[in-house]
Motif scaffolding. Structure first.
Motif, PDB file in Angstrom:
ATOM      1  N   SER A  20      18.239   9.254   6.285  1.00  0.00           N
ATOM      2  CA  SER A  20      18.763   8.728   5.029  1.00  0.00           C
ATOM      3  C   SER A  20      19.969   7.820   5.238  1.00  0.00           C
ATOM      4  O   SER A  20      20.612   7.439   4.291  1.00  0.00           O
ATOM      5  N   SER A  21      20.279   7.482   6.482  1.00  0.00           N
ATOM      6  CA  SER A  21      21.446   6.646   6.759  1.00  0.00           C
ATOM      7  C   SER A  21      21.099   5.164   6.790  1.00  0.00           C
ATOM      8  O   SER A  21      21.881   4.360   7.262  1.00  0.00           O
ATOM      9  N   MET A  22      19.892   4.812   6.314  1.00  0.00           N
ATOM     10  CA  MET A  22      19.455   3.435   6.360  1.00  0.00           C
ATOM     11  C   MET A  22      20.237   2.595   5.353  1.00  0.00           C
ATOM     12  O   MET A  22      20.400   2.984   4.203  1.00  0.00           O
ATOM     13  N   ALA A  23      20.737   1.465   5.790  1.00  0.00           N
ATOM     14  CA  ALA A  23      21.502   0.583   4.902  1.00  0.00           C
ATOM     15  C   ALA A  23      21.135  -0.849   5.190  1.00  0.00           C
ATOM     16  O   ALA A  23      20.769  -1.195   6.302  1.00  0.00           O
ATOM     17  N   SER A  32       0.858  -1.190   0.000  1.00  0.00           N
ATOM     18  CA  SER A  32       0.000   0.000   0.000  1.00  0.00           C
ATOM     19  C   SER A  32       0.885   1.228   0.000  1.00  0.00           C
ATOM     20  O   SER A  32       1.271   1.740   1.032  1.00  0.00           O
ATOM     21  N   SER A  33       1.209   1.701  -1.190  1.00  0.00           N
ATOM     22  CA  SER A  33       2.158   2.802  -1.303  1.00  0.00           C
ATOM     23  C   SER A  33       1.493   4.113  -1.707  1.00  0.00           C
ATOM     24  O   SER A  33       2.165   5.067  -2.054  1.00  0.00           O
ATOM     25  N   GLU A  34       0.183   4.183  -1.656  1.00  0.00           N
ATOM     26  CA  GLU A  34      -0.522   5.359  -2.145  1.00  0.00           C
ATOM     27  C   GLU A  34      -0.706   6.436  -1.082  1.00  0.00           C
ATOM     28  O   GLU A  34      -1.511   7.333  -1.258  1.00  0.00           O
ATOM     29  N   ARG A  35      -0.008   6.356   0.018  1.00  0.00           N
ATOM     30  CA  ARG A  35      -0.153   7.372   1.056  1.00  0.00           C
ATOM     31  C   ARG A  35       1.212   7.841   1.528  1.00  0.00           C
ATOM     32  O   ARG A  35       2.192   7.131   1.410  1.00  0.00           O
ATOM     33  N   SER A  36       1.262   9.009   2.072  1.00  0.00           N
ATOM     34  CA  SER A  36       2.510   9.557   2.595  1.00  0.00           C
ATOM     35  C   SER A  36       2.900   8.801   3.857  1.00  0.00           C
ATOM     36  O   SER A  36       2.041   8.390   4.637  1.00  0.00           O
ATOM     37  N   GLY A  37       4.177   8.619   4.066  1.00  0.00           N
ATOM     38  CA  GLY A  37       4.654   7.907   5.250  1.00  0.00           C
ATOM     39  C   GLY A  37       4.596   6.403   5.109  1.00  0.00           C
ATOM     40  O   GLY A  37       4.788   5.674   6.078  1.00  0.00           O
ATOM     41  N   ALA A  38       4.311   5.937   3.916  1.00  0.00           N
ATOM     42  CA  ALA A  38       4.173   4.494   3.702  1.00  0.00           C
ATOM     43  C   ALA A  38       5.487   3.755   3.915  1.00  0.00           C
ATOM     44  O   ALA A  38       5.483   2.602   4.319  1.00  0.00           O
ATOM     45  N   ALA A  39       6.608   4.401   3.645  1.00  0.00           N
ATOM     46  CA  ALA A  39       7.896   3.716   3.757  1.00  0.00           C
ATOM     47  C   ALA A  39       8.169   3.265   5.185  1.00  0.00           C
ATOM     48  O   ALA A  39       8.649   2.157   5.409  1.00  0.00           O
ATOM     49  N   ASP A  70       8.764   3.662  -2.400  1.00  0.00           N
ATOM     50  CA  ASP A  70       8.068   4.396  -1.338  1.00  0.00           C
ATOM     51  C   ASP A  70       9.031   5.291  -0.571  1.00  0.00           C
ATOM     52  O   ASP A  70       8.675   6.403  -0.173  1.00  0.00           O
ATOM     53  N   LEU A  71      10.229   4.801  -0.350  1.00  0.00           N
ATOM     54  CA  LEU A  71      11.221   5.588   0.367  1.00  0.00           C
ATOM     55  C   LEU A  71      11.552   6.854  -0.422  1.00  0.00           C
ATOM     56  O   LEU A  71      11.618   7.946   0.146  1.00  0.00           O
ATOM     57  N   ASN A  72      11.698   6.725  -1.726  1.00  0.00           N
ATOM     58  CA  ASN A  72      11.966   7.885  -2.577  1.00  0.00           C
ATOM     59  C   ASN A  72      10.753   8.797  -2.682  1.00  0.00           C
ATOM     60  O   ASN A  72      10.891  10.010  -2.765  1.00  0.00           O
ATOM     61  N   LYS A  73       9.550   8.229  -2.672  1.00  0.00           N
ATOM     62  CA  LYS A  73       8.317   9.017  -2.732  1.00  0.00           C
ATOM     63  C   LYS A  73       8.195   9.927  -1.514  1.00  0.00           C
ATOM     64  O   LYS A  73       7.751  11.058  -1.605  1.00  0.00           O
ATOM     65  N   ASP A  74       8.610   9.438  -0.372  1.00  0.00           N
ATOM     66  CA  ASP A  74       8.549  10.223   0.861  1.00  0.00           C
ATOM     67  C   ASP A  74       9.702  11.206   0.962  1.00  0.00           C
ATOM     68  O   ASP A  74       9.826  11.907   1.956  1.00  0.00           O
ATOM     69  N   HIS A 126       5.937   2.629   7.562  1.00  0.00           N
ATOM     70  CA  HIS A 126       5.010   1.545   7.896  1.00  0.00           C
ATOM     71  C   HIS A 126       5.383   0.257   7.164  1.00  0.00           C
ATOM     72  O   HIS A 126       5.298  -0.827   7.724  1.00  0.00           O
ATOM     73  N   ASN A 127       5.794   0.393   5.926  1.00  0.00           N
ATOM     74  CA  ASN A 127       6.035  -0.785   5.113  1.00  0.00           C
ATOM     75  C   ASN A 127       7.404  -1.428   5.339  1.00  0.00           C
ATOM     76  O   ASN A 127       7.712  -2.436   4.732  1.00  0.00           O
ATOM     77  N   LEU A 128       8.193  -0.845   6.228  1.00  0.00           N
ATOM     78  CA  LEU A 128       9.434  -1.516   6.608  1.00  0.00           C
ATOM     79  C   LEU A 128       9.112  -2.854   7.267  1.00  0.00           C
ATOM     80  O   LEU A 128       9.786  -3.859   7.029  1.00  0.00           O
ATOM     81  N   ALA A 129       8.053  -2.884   8.051  1.00  0.00           N
ATOM     82  CA  ALA A 129       7.620  -4.138   8.672  1.00  0.00           C
ATOM     83  C   ALA A 129       7.141  -5.122   7.613  1.00  0.00           C
ATOM     84  O   ALA A 129       7.409  -6.330   7.699  1.00  0.00           O
ATOM     85  N   VAL A 130       6.431  -4.607   6.596  1.00  0.00           N
ATOM     86  CA  VAL A 130       5.971  -5.473   5.506  1.00  0.00           C
ATOM     87  C   VAL A 130       7.169  -6.028   4.748  1.00  0.00           C
ATOM     88  O   VAL A 130       7.208  -7.213   4.406  1.00  0.00           O
ATOM     89  N   LEU A 131       8.146  -5.182   4.491  1.00  0.00           N
ATOM     90  CA  LEU A 131       9.368  -5.614   3.806  1.00  0.00           C
ATOM     91  C   LEU A 131      10.025  -6.755   4.564  1.00  0.00           C
ATOM     92  O   LEU A 131      10.345  -7.810   4.004  1.00  0.00           O
ATOM     93  N   SER A 132      10.205  -6.565   5.845  1.00  0.00           N
ATOM     94  CA  SER A 132      10.850  -7.582   6.672  1.00  0.00           C
ATOM     95  C   SER A 132      10.043  -8.876   6.688  1.00  0.00           C
ATOM     96  O   SER A 132      10.602  -9.970   6.549  1.00  0.00           O
ATOM     97  N   ALA A 133       8.732  -8.756   6.839  1.00  0.00           N
ATOM     98  CA  ALA A 133       7.872  -9.947   6.898  1.00  0.00           C
ATOM     99  C   ALA A 133       7.897 -10.714   5.585  1.00  0.00           C
ATOM    100  O   ALA A 133       7.984 -11.953   5.575  1.00  0.00           O
ATOM    101  N   GLU A 134       7.831 -10.005   4.474  1.00  0.00           N
ATOM    102  CA  GLU A 134       7.821 -10.676   3.170  1.00  0.00           C
ATOM    103  C   GLU A 134       9.162 -11.331   2.861  1.00  0.00           C
ATOM    104  O   GLU A 134       9.204 -12.421   2.290  1.00  0.00           O
TER     105      GLU A 134
END
Length: 135
Positions: A131-134, A7-14, A119-123, A16-24
């Motif tokens: 921006s230090s996330m690696a 769900s990337s159609e909202r601001s701040g999605a990155a 999503d990260l770039n969208k935000d 929230h979706n870090l948890a989705v990234l990890s889970a997937e």
């Protein structure tokens, strides 16, 4: 891959979706481990026993005392040749399915990472991690 939703159609999605990234990514890894690893391990790393292949006994007499020295040579033997052949045949029979599972999970991981980066770039890189996330 059918359970993957983004769900990337909202601001701040990155954030929230870090948890989705990890889970997937964890889900993809679990599927690879459960479907692929055991089948390949049974063929490449069969159960073996350490057995004596050869045994030599030498007898020496030193100062009237008889000394016996036994030298054993050990080898590893597959415990059940038939089971290893069965696993090899099953792996061969299911090779196409296993290939599809690997490809589907790697494709899903690629898509999840791409969506997260989008999503990260969208935000505008304004996440709580900065921006230090690696990875």
């Amino acid at each position: 891959p059918a359970t993957y939703k983004w769900s990337s159609e909202r601001s701040g999605a990155a954030d929230h979706n870090l948890a989705v990234l990890s889970a997937e990514l964890s889900n993809a890894q679990e599927q690879l481990s459960s479907v692929v690893s055991n089948k390949i391990s049974n063929v490449l790393c069969p159960v073996v026993d350490l057995v004596i292949a050869e045994s030599k006994t030498e007898t020496k007499t030193v100062d009237g005392i008889e000394l016996k020295t036994q030298t054993n040579t050990f080898t590893r033997e597959v415990v059940d040749d038939n089971f290893q052949k069965l696993c090899g045949n099953a792996l061969h029979r299911n090779a196409e399915m296993i290939t599809c599972v690997i490809l589907a999970n790697l494709t899903k991981a690629h898509k999840v990472i791409s969506d997260y980066l989008k999503d990260l770039n969208k935000d505008g890189n304004k996440t709580s991690f900065g921006s230090s996330m690696a990875y």
